[in-house]
Scaffold this motif. Structure first.
Motif, PDB file in Angstrom:
ATOM      1  N   ILE A 163      11.887  -3.723  -9.254  1.00  0.00           N
ATOM      2  CA  ILE A 163      12.388  -4.174  -9.058  1.00  0.00           C
ATOM      3  C   ILE A 163      12.038  -5.716  -9.721  1.00  0.00           C
ATOM      4  CG2 ILE A 163      13.026  -5.331  -6.878  1.00  0.00           C
ATOM      5  CD1 ILE A 163      12.834  -3.163  -5.166  1.00  0.00           C
ATOM      6  N   ALA A 164      11.068  -6.246  -9.577  1.00  0.00           N
ATOM      7  CA  ALA A 164      10.181  -7.286 -10.162  1.00  0.00           C
ATOM      8  C   ALA A 164      10.786  -7.408 -11.742  1.00  0.00           C
ATOM      9  CB  ALA A 164       8.817  -7.754 -10.075  1.00  0.00           C
ATOM     10  N   ALA A 165      10.459  -6.376 -12.498  1.00  0.00           N
ATOM     11  CA  ALA A 165      11.273  -6.052 -13.690  1.00  0.00           C
ATOM     12  C   ALA A 165      12.287  -6.380 -14.340  1.00  0.00           C
ATOM     13  CB  ALA A 165      10.617  -4.654 -14.423  1.00  0.00           C
ATOM     14  N   ALA A 166      12.856  -6.070 -13.111  1.00  0.00           N
ATOM     15  CA  ALA A 166      15.055  -6.225 -12.674  1.00  0.00           C
ATOM     16  C   ALA A 166      15.330  -7.451 -12.551  1.00  0.00           C
ATOM     17  CB  ALA A 166      14.916  -4.693 -12.345  1.00  0.00           C
ATOM     18  N   ILE A 167      14.552  -8.725 -11.950  1.00  0.00           N
ATOM     19  CA  ILE A 167      15.617  -9.983 -11.402  1.00  0.00           C
ATOM     20  C   ILE A 167      15.776 -10.415 -13.487  1.00  0.00           C
ATOM     21  CG2 ILE A 167      14.118 -11.932 -10.418  1.00  0.00           C
ATOM     22  CD1 ILE A 167      12.542 -10.249  -8.558  1.00  0.00           C
ATOM     23  N   THR A 168      16.931 -11.150 -12.772  1.00  0.00           N
ATOM     24  CA  THR A 168      17.360 -11.911 -13.957  1.00  0.00           C
ATOM     25  C   THR A 168      17.764 -13.549 -13.518  1.00  0.00           C
ATOM     26  OG1 THR A 168      19.430 -11.807 -14.412  1.00  0.00           O
ATOM     27  CG2 THR A 168      17.942 -10.180 -15.564  1.00  0.00           C
ATOM     28  N   PRO A 169      17.564 -14.625 -14.314  1.00  0.00           N
ATOM     29  CA  PRO A 169      18.351 -15.732 -13.976  1.00  0.00           C
ATOM     30  C   PRO A 169      19.758 -15.480 -12.819  1.00  0.00           C
ATOM     31  CG  PRO A 169      17.937 -15.759 -16.357  1.00  0.00           C
ATOM     32  CD  PRO A 169      17.855 -14.187 -15.937  1.00  0.00           C
ATOM     33  N   ASN A 170      20.380 -14.223 -13.096  1.00  0.00           N
ATOM     34  CA  ASN A 170      21.652 -14.144 -12.222  1.00  0.00           C
ATOM     35  C   ASN A 170      21.422 -13.761 -11.009  1.00  0.00           C
ATOM     36  OD1 ASN A 170      23.208 -15.042 -14.586  1.00  0.00           O
ATOM     37  ND2 ASN A 170      23.483 -13.397 -15.356  1.00  0.00           N
ATOM     38  N   THR A 171      20.183 -13.092 -10.967  1.00  0.00           N
ATOM     39  CA  THR A 171      20.059 -12.683  -9.333  1.00  0.00           C
ATOM     40  C   THR A 171      20.457 -13.275  -8.314  1.00  0.00           C
ATOM     41  OG1 THR A 171      18.300 -11.275 -10.655  1.00  0.00           O
ATOM     42  CG2 THR A 171      18.357 -10.736  -8.045  1.00  0.00           C
ATOM     43  N   ILE A 172      20.858 -11.945  -7.373  1.00  0.00           N
ATOM     44  CA  ILE A 172      21.090 -13.043  -6.343  1.00  0.00           C
ATOM     45  C   ILE A 172      20.560 -12.483  -5.245  1.00  0.00           C
ATOM     46  CG2 ILE A 172      22.941 -14.384  -7.251  1.00  0.00           C
ATOM     47  CD1 ILE A 172      24.728 -12.394  -5.137  1.00  0.00           C
ATOM     48  N   LEU A 173      20.236 -11.715  -5.169  1.00  0.00           N
ATOM     49  CA  LEU A 173      19.716 -10.291  -3.572  1.00  0.00           C
ATOM     50  C   LEU A 173      19.144  -9.367  -4.509  1.00  0.00           C
ATOM     51  CD1 LEU A 173      20.080 -10.499  -0.855  1.00  0.00           C
ATOM     52  CD2 LEU A 173      21.838  -8.398  -1.235  1.00  0.00           C
ATOM     53  N   LEU A 174      17.734  -9.228  -3.132  1.00  0.00           N
ATOM     54  CA  LEU A 174      17.113  -7.785  -3.406  1.00  0.00           C
ATOM     55  C   LEU A 174      17.918  -7.156  -1.917  1.00  0.00           C
ATOM     56  CD1 LEU A 174      13.189  -9.352  -4.750  1.00  0.00           C
ATOM     57  CD2 LEU A 174      15.703  -8.848  -6.002  1.00  0.00           C
ATOM     58  N   THR A 175      16.634  -6.010  -2.309  1.00  0.00           N
ATOM     59  CA  THR A 175      17.722  -4.778  -1.305  1.00  0.00           C
ATOM     60  C   THR A 175      16.480  -3.831  -1.447  1.00  0.00           C
ATOM     61  OG1 THR A 175      18.785  -3.337  -2.715  1.00  0.00           O
ATOM     62  CG2 THR A 175      19.799  -5.301  -1.570  1.00  0.00           C
ATOM     63  N   ALA A 176      16.450  -3.264  -0.007  1.00  0.00           N
ATOM     64  CA  ALA A 176      15.202  -2.393   0.277  1.00  0.00           C
ATOM     65  C   ALA A 176      14.985  -1.317   1.739  1.00  0.00           C
ATOM     66  CB  ALA A 176      14.200  -2.624   0.116  1.00  0.00           C
ATOM     67  N   SER A 177      15.308  -0.065   2.209  1.00  0.00           N
ATOM     68  CA  SER A 177      15.465   0.530   3.072  1.00  0.00           C
ATOM     69  C   SER A 177      14.542   0.749   4.122  1.00  0.00           C
ATOM     70  CB  SER A 177      15.973   1.823   2.510  1.00  0.00           C
ATOM     71  OG  SER A 177      17.136   1.690   1.131  1.00  0.00           O
ATOM     72  N   ALA A 178      14.946   1.157   4.908  1.00  0.00           N
ATOM     73  CA  ALA A 178      13.969   0.991   6.424  1.00  0.00           C
ATOM     74  C   ALA A 178      14.864   1.379   7.462  1.00  0.00           C
ATOM     75  CB  ALA A 178      12.732   0.069   6.608  1.00  0.00           C
ATOM     76  N   ALA A 179      14.669   2.904   7.781  1.00  0.00           N
ATOM     77  CA  ALA A 179      14.210   4.249   6.000  1.00  0.00           C
ATOM     78  C   ALA A 179      15.542   4.197   5.110  1.00  0.00           C
ATOM     79  CB  ALA A 179      12.953   4.944   6.809  1.00  0.00           C
ATOM     80  N   SER A 180      14.453   5.133   3.900  1.00  0.00           N
ATOM     81  CA  SER A 180      16.543   5.468   3.393  1.00  0.00           C
ATOM     82  C   SER A 180      17.001   6.899   3.771  1.00  0.00           C
ATOM     83  CB  SER A 180      15.480   5.714   1.954  1.00  0.00           C
ATOM     84  OG  SER A 180      14.827   6.542   1.883  1.00  0.00           O
ATOM     85  N   TYR A 181      17.475   7.047   3.645  1.00  0.00           N
ATOM     86  CA  TYR A 181      18.014   8.257   4.535  1.00  0.00           C
ATOM     87  C   TYR A 181      17.996   8.977   3.762  1.00  0.00           C
ATOM     88  CZ  TYR A 181      22.076  10.982   5.772  1.00  0.00           C
ATOM     89  OH  TYR A 181      22.201  12.062   6.431  1.00  0.00           O
ATOM     90  N   ALA A 182      17.911   9.133   2.188  1.00  0.00           N
ATOM     91  CA  ALA A 182      17.822  10.850   1.780  1.00  0.00           C
ATOM     92  C   ALA A 182      16.633  10.830   2.249  1.00  0.00           C
ATOM     93  CB  ALA A 182      17.497  10.735   0.419  1.00  0.00           C
ATOM     94  N   HIS A 183      15.234  10.666   2.457  1.00  0.00           N
ATOM     95  CA  HIS A 183      13.926  10.723   2.223  1.00  0.00           C
ATOM     96  C   HIS A 183      13.400  11.220   3.670  1.00  0.00           C
ATOM     97  CE1 HIS A 183      15.303  11.002  -2.248  1.00  0.00           C
ATOM     98  NE2 HIS A 183      14.737  12.107  -1.777  1.00  0.00           N
ATOM     99  N   GLY A 184      13.642   9.037   4.985  1.00  0.00           N
ATOM    100  CA  GLY A 184      12.951   9.142   5.639  1.00  0.00           C
ATOM    101  C   GLY A 184      11.593   8.261   5.126  1.00  0.00           C
ATOM    102  N   VAL A 185      12.139   7.803   4.261  1.00  0.00           N
ATOM    103  CA  VAL A 185      10.658   6.272   4.015  1.00  0.00           C
ATOM    104  C   VAL A 185      10.814   5.670   3.793  1.00  0.00           C
ATOM    105  CG1 VAL A 185       9.346   9.013   2.834  1.00  0.00           C
ATOM    106  CG2 VAL A 185      10.755   7.125   1.334  1.00  0.00           C
ATOM    107  N   VAL A 186       9.883   4.393   4.476  1.00  0.00           N
ATOM    108  CA  VAL A 186      10.175   2.763   4.063  1.00  0.00           C
ATOM    109  C   VAL A 186      10.140   2.161   3.003  1.00  0.00           C
ATOM    110  CG1 VAL A 186       9.370   0.910   5.284  1.00  0.00           C
ATOM    111  CG2 VAL A 186       9.836   2.943   6.719  1.00  0.00           C
ATOM    112  N   ASP A 187      10.840   1.501   2.460  1.00  0.00           N
ATOM    113  CA  ASP A 187      10.237   0.586   1.048  1.00  0.00           C
ATOM    114  C   ASP A 187       8.933  -0.744   1.526  1.00  0.00           C
ATOM    115  OD1 ASP A 187      12.424   2.477  -0.181  1.00  0.00           O
ATOM    116  OD2 ASP A 187      13.558   0.912  -0.592  1.00  0.00           O
TER     117      ASP A 187
END
Length: 482
Positions: A163-187
């Motif tokens: 996620i850190a590597a993907a941030i650019t000057p155009n980034t406006i929003l970060l997202t994460a899951s608590a929990a992810s649907y597919a595997h039931g884990v918290v980011d």
């Protein structure tokens, strides 16, 4: 449909509806491990349905005309804000479901960036590949570019460094899951929150499926990572009431750190000859029924009631996960922190989709999930409180079904379809050609065969774009009045 010359009687109407309903997925009794959330408590559900009917005709469009709905929403959102770690300045809105809540989070980020980062002409949001598809839908609808990031292939959690590597000057929003649907884990919410603070970005946590239940799991002694508004850097959290609060569908909420941020999700229009329209959420006219039902459900069950439902859910989850790990031929994916469990074959070639069919034949619905993004094809269980009473019967049937499909010969139809699919150019296929291909797999005239293993095997093998196109072609054909 043609209207009858004279109106039907009550008996005629409800007899016809009951006949239609008889073919549906059972919503009570613990047979379903997808799509429905069953507390096993009829009294509270019936009370919520009565509240729904009481406010069915009220309109949430104008709080000055229906001040009761304003009061109900403020109380429901107030509970959510406290439950999700918000302070007295937190503010939110009641929505129709997780998709609307997530779309509002993206809309808020877009409008916030227009005000605070006007130099951004092509806004981007960073979305781990395990995040809910509704964020992709929001990207599509709202014109915010979605930047997917990889996950840890063992834990299935979002990779904060990616996620850190993907941030650019155009980034406006970060997202994460608590929990992810597919595997039931918290980011790793705390790590991502630090990135949001460092880069002065908004950060939305999708707690639609876990936001209500996880705090109760923590109170029961389960290890639950910090995920809510109390985490530095988190600016909004979404949470559904129609999941583990067991309220009737559509009941969700999005909570922001403060009102100044929530203002960006609202829409107003005075540019026409009618009344000046103001919509806090996506919907304009909306029934007060879902809101009243959610309010009633929360009041009827109460904190100790929900703690007991969480205890039953946690007990059922631990028993099922433990048993899955002991069944020869199966493997649980990751270490689920929620009551969401994904399992796959322990060895390549296990007939996973045939297992889903075999369980359906025994009266159980479990959800197939296709492979991709470091996650193998798997079967998914959404476990709720009612499953505690039926877990032993479910597991006995699962063991029998595993033995049945493991000893069965390979599906010759799937082999033929995969061989044919390998020679097709899916990028240039017409919708008609897709329908012909689906007909070969048994999908014809908007109808599905009783057993889905062949179709699911084909869809799992298709490239992402082809899989999407095939499903669009099928659903477009399915919804027809002719």
């Amino acid at each position: 449909m043609k209207l009858p010359e004279t109106g039907w009687t009550r008996d005629q109407i409800f007899t016809a509806l009951a006949e239609l309903r008889a073919g549906d997925l059972p919503t009570e009794g613990g047979a379903a491990f997808a799509y429905v959330y069953d507390s096993g408590e009829r009294a509270a559900s019936e009370l919520a349905a009565e509240a729904y009917r009481m406010f069915l005709a009220s309109n949430g469009l104008d709080p000055t005309a229906f001040p009761s709905l304003l009061r109900l929403e403020n109380e429901v959102v107030g509970f959510a804000a406290r439950h999700l770690g918000g302070g007295p300045e937190a503010a939110g809105s009641f929505t129709s479901g997780g998709t609307e809540s997530l779309m509002l989070a993206v809309k808020t980020a877009r409008e916030w960036a227009r005000e605070h980062r006007p130099e951004i002409a092509a806004p981007e949001m960073i979305v781990p590949v395990t995040a809910h598809a509704a964020l992709h839908k929001a990207s599509h609808y709202l014109g915010v570019k979605l930047v997917p990031t990889p996950i840890d292939p063992v834990s299935f959690r979002a990779d904060a460094s990616a996620i850190a590597a993907a941030i650019t000057p155009n980034t406006i929003l970060l997202t994460a899951s608590a929990a992810s649907y597919a595997h039931g884990v918290v980011d790793p919410i705390a790590e991502i929150g630090q990135l949001a603070l460092k880069h002065q970005l908004l950060f939305h946590v999708d707690g639609c499926i876990g936001g209500f239940l996880l705090p109760y799991f923590r109170r029961l002694g389960a290890e639950v990572p910090a995920f809510d508004l109390a985490v530095p850097g988190v600016t909004s959290v979404s949470m559904d009431f129609h999941k583990y609060a067991y309220a009737p569908k559509g009941a969700s909420v999005i909570v922001y750190r403060d009102k100044a941020l929530r203002r960006h999700q609202m829409y107003a229009c005075a540019g026409w000859t009618g009344y000046t329209m103001i919509n806090p959420t996506v919907q304009s006219t909306k029934s007060g029924g879902p809101l009243a039902a959610a309010w009633a459900q929360l009041r009827a069950v109460g904190d100790q009631g929900y703690l007991d439902l969480a205890r039953r859910t946690l007990e059922a989850t631990r028993a099922i996960v433990g048993a899955l790990r002991e069944i020869d031929g199966l493997r649980v994916l990751g270490e689920p922190e929620m009551s969401l469990v994904a399992f796959t074959g322990a060895a390549p070639g296990f007939p996973l989709f045939a297992l889903s069919d075999a369980m359906k034949a025994r009266g159980w619905l479990i959800q197939p999930q296709f492979s991709g993004f470091d996650s193998p094809a798997n079967l998914h269980l959404t476990i709720s409180a009612a499953h505690l009473a039926v877990k032993d019967r479910f597991l006995a049937d699962l063991r029998a079904a595993v033995a049945e499909v493991r000893d069965a010969p390979p599906d010759p139809g799937l082999g033929m379809l995969l061989q044919a699919a390998a020679s097709l150019d899916f990028s240039n296929m017409s919708e008609g050609a897709f329908m012909q291909a689906l007909a070969l797999a048994g999908v014809q005239g908007g109808r599905l065969p009783d057993r889905m293993a062949t179709i699911n095997g084909l869809l799992d093998a298709l490239p992402q774009a082809a899989r999407e196109a095939a499903i669009v072609a099928f659903v477009n054909d399915l919804y027809t009045h002719a």
